[in-house]
Design an enzyme around this catalytic site. Structure first.
Site, PDB file in Angstrom:
ATOM      1  N   ASP A  75       0.862  -1.175   0.000  1.00  0.00           N
ATOM      2  CA  ASP A  75       0.000   0.000   0.000  1.00  0.00           C
ATOM      3  C   ASP A  75       0.904   1.232   0.000  1.00  0.00           C
ATOM      4  O   ASP A  75       2.089   1.152   0.322  1.00  0.00           O
ATOM      5  CB  ASP A  75      -0.879   0.024   1.253  1.00  0.00           C
ATOM      6  N   ASP A  89      -1.513  -2.596  -4.550  1.00  0.00           N
ATOM      7  CA  ASP A  89      -2.531  -3.063  -3.610  1.00  0.00           C
ATOM      8  C   ASP A  89      -3.404  -1.874  -3.222  1.00  0.00           C
ATOM      9  O   ASP A  89      -4.004  -1.239  -4.069  1.00  0.00           O
ATOM     10  CB  ASP A  89      -1.859  -3.725  -2.410  1.00  0.00           C
ATOM     11  N   ASP A 129      -4.350   1.288   3.775  1.00  0.00           N
ATOM     12  CA  ASP A 129      -5.033   0.182   4.442  1.00  0.00           C
ATOM     13  C   ASP A 129      -4.868   0.315   5.953  1.00  0.00           C
ATOM     14  O   ASP A 129      -3.790   0.700   6.444  1.00  0.00           O
ATOM     15  CB  ASP A 129      -4.479  -1.163   3.975  1.00  0.00           C
ATOM     16  N   ARG A 141     -13.797  -0.013  -2.425  1.00  0.00           N
ATOM     17  CA  ARG A 141     -13.121   0.090  -1.130  1.00  0.00           C
ATOM     18  C   ARG A 141     -12.795   1.539  -0.790  1.00  0.00           C
ATOM     19  O   ARG A 141     -11.636   1.903  -0.630  1.00  0.00           O
ATOM     20  CB  ARG A 141     -11.866  -0.776  -1.093  1.00  0.00           C
TER      21      ARG A 141
END
Length: 497
Positions: free
Chosen positions: A250, A296, A300, A352
């Site tokens: 990330d 990714d 996160d 997301r």
């Protein structure tokens, strides 16, 4: 240590504390001391629930640094340790570079005999999936020299590009062009009180993505030849849909850290979006979602991370923005993962924004822009798959903005969703959740009850009884949805402090 505080930094547009005389940013009008020693405003979201987040605001002059290389950044973090520290980012820092500033690429990290072509061929569905299935899926634990070499190569890259941030740290971009690229900042368990502001983050590129043959695998009789046991080249599990590429990094990972404020920053894949890396296997493993994923998440928040506020930031041109909670099975996350997002701009992001498990998440005054078209049309997955191959959209397909996952409790208010070819279930999607709440939000120009309308569209109803009500709003009242677009466009992102 390259500490450039009292000389060259005093000549920069954004002045810093420690220079003689009072400095004022000529663009924003914010004084240098305010920018350098800024703290999270009182009660500004979940990050403020246990007191003000100060980062490095109390740093002594010896722990204020200006850095413009990976080595200087790492040295500054090591020298100050957990003491309060302020690190100014000047220009672009490439985290995938050596101590002399030379960029490191796949060739520098690769361990023989790894090669992408050989790896791809070794684990192709026509080779790997013909073996007996395990719990109705191909074996997800890849074995063999190519996988071992991929893991070793990946470790080499990870050791170089992942930078651990200690407690009591402020990382502040100077001026309008501060960037951190090609790597990941990690805020791990035991770390708290971190501020990140005014930085553009780009392209945490994984050179060694992993193929997972069992991810989303399904024995679907609508696919010609799809069956659970291998019979011949045209009949067996290799003819079933499924399998995904997964990447490691990330741009920022809050991996167990707490009391974190991210503000006025920008996040994207840079000039190497995953759209440049289409699927490499033939039908039926050539869905849009089976592109070779080298990126990714953007941010996160996982593994009992807690008390995070993300504000006034710009997330763009990426598929999966961020997870809050990374597994349905991590029941230890109960009581953690409390996050506030406000004043953020999501543009051409697929999903997301965030997807939530277990956490109490407050999302308000955010602006979501995207397009849900692209999955194809048809009576079943096979027909939709064929249809989608004819369209090949250039945008990231919006699947859901707010994803209500297991035991999540999302409280949404006064957000604006502009989702072409979408319905309210693309604004709030049920991802094995039970509850979600929204008030005062706008969908495609209309004020509607988004949860109620999403329930109608999806057929997977969510209760509105989330069990909590936000109280942490900071000094600025919630804007009505009608005012959100102008506000967010003017304020969200790096370079707008």
């Amino acid at each position: 240590m390259n500490r450039n505080i009292l000389a060259a930094s005093c000549l920069a547009v954004t002045l810093i504390a420690g220079c003689s005389g009072a400095g004022v940013d000529r663009v924003s009008g914010i004084s240098s001391a305010d920018l350098t020693r800024s703290v999270l405003p009182l009660n500004d979201g979940w990050a403020a629930a246990e007191g003000q987040v100060t980062g490095g605001a109390n740093a002594i002059d010896a722990h204020i640094y200006t850095v413009s290389s990976r080595k200087a950044l790492v040295d500054a973090l090591k020298e100050a340790g957990n003491a309060p520290k302020i690190i100014h980012i000047s220009g672009t820092i490439n985290l995938s570079s050596d101590d002399q500033g030379r960029e490191l690429t796949e060739a520098d990290y690769r361990v023989a005999p790894y090669s992408f072509e050989e790896y791809k061929n070794a684990y192709a569905p026509s080779v790997w999936n013909v073996k007996p299935l395990i719990k109705k899926r191909p074996n997800r634990k890849l074995t063999g020299p190519q996988e071992e070499a991929r893991k070793a190569s990946s470790k080499n890259q990870k050791d170089q590009i992942v930078i651990d941030i200690p407690s009591n740290t402020s990382i502040i971009g100077l001026g309008k062009n501060a960037k951190i690229i090609k790597g990941m900042l990690q805020i791990s368990s035991g770390v708290e009180n971190v501020i990140i502001r005014n930085i553009t983050f780009e392209d945490a590129f994984d050179y060694f993505p992993e193929w997972d043959p069992g991810d989303s695998f399904k024995i679907d009789s609508n696919y010609p030849g799809c069956m659970d046991e291998y019979a011949d080249a045209s009949h067996g599990p290799q003819m079933c849909p499924g399998g995904r590429w997964n990447s490691e990094y990330d741009l920022i990972s809050i991996n167990g850290g707490k009391r974190v404020w991210i503000d006025h920053s920008t996040f994207s894949d840079g000039d190497r979006p995953d759209s440049k890396f289409p699927p490499v296997y033939p039908f039926p493993q050539n869905e849009i979602t089976q592109k070779v994923q080298h990126h990714d998440g953007l941010v996160d928040i996982t593994n009992q991370a807690d008390l995070v506020t993300i504000s006034n930031s710009y997330f763009h041109d990426h598929d999966k923005a961020f997870l809050i909670g990374n597994s349905d099975g991590k029941t230890a996350d109960r009581g953690y993962l409390r996050v506030t997002l406000h004043g953020n701009y999501f543009d051409n992001v697929g999903q997301r924004m965030p997807r939530v498990r277990y956490g109490k998440v407050h999302s308000y005054n955010n602006y979501f822009v995207g397009n849900a078209e692209g999955d194809g049309v048809g009576a079943n997955a096979y027909e939709r798959h064929l249809s989608s191959l004819d369209h090949k959209p250039k945008h990231n397909i919006v699947r859901q903005a707010l994803g209500a996952g297991k035991e999540s409790a999302i409280y949404s208010e006064a957000n604006v969703f502009e989702i072409k070819n979408g319905d309210p279930s693309h604004a709030i999607g049920n991802m094995k959740g039970k509850v979600a709440y929204d008030q005062g939000s706008m969908f495609n120009g209309k004020m509607i009850d988004i949860v109620e309308e999403a329930n109608k569209a999806s057929g997977k109803p969510l209760s509105k009884e989330v069990g909590w009500t936000p109280t942490l709003y900071g000094p600025t009242p919630v804007l009505p949805a009608a005012d959100v677009i102008d506000y967010v466009k003017q304020n969200a992102g790096a370079g707008k402090l």
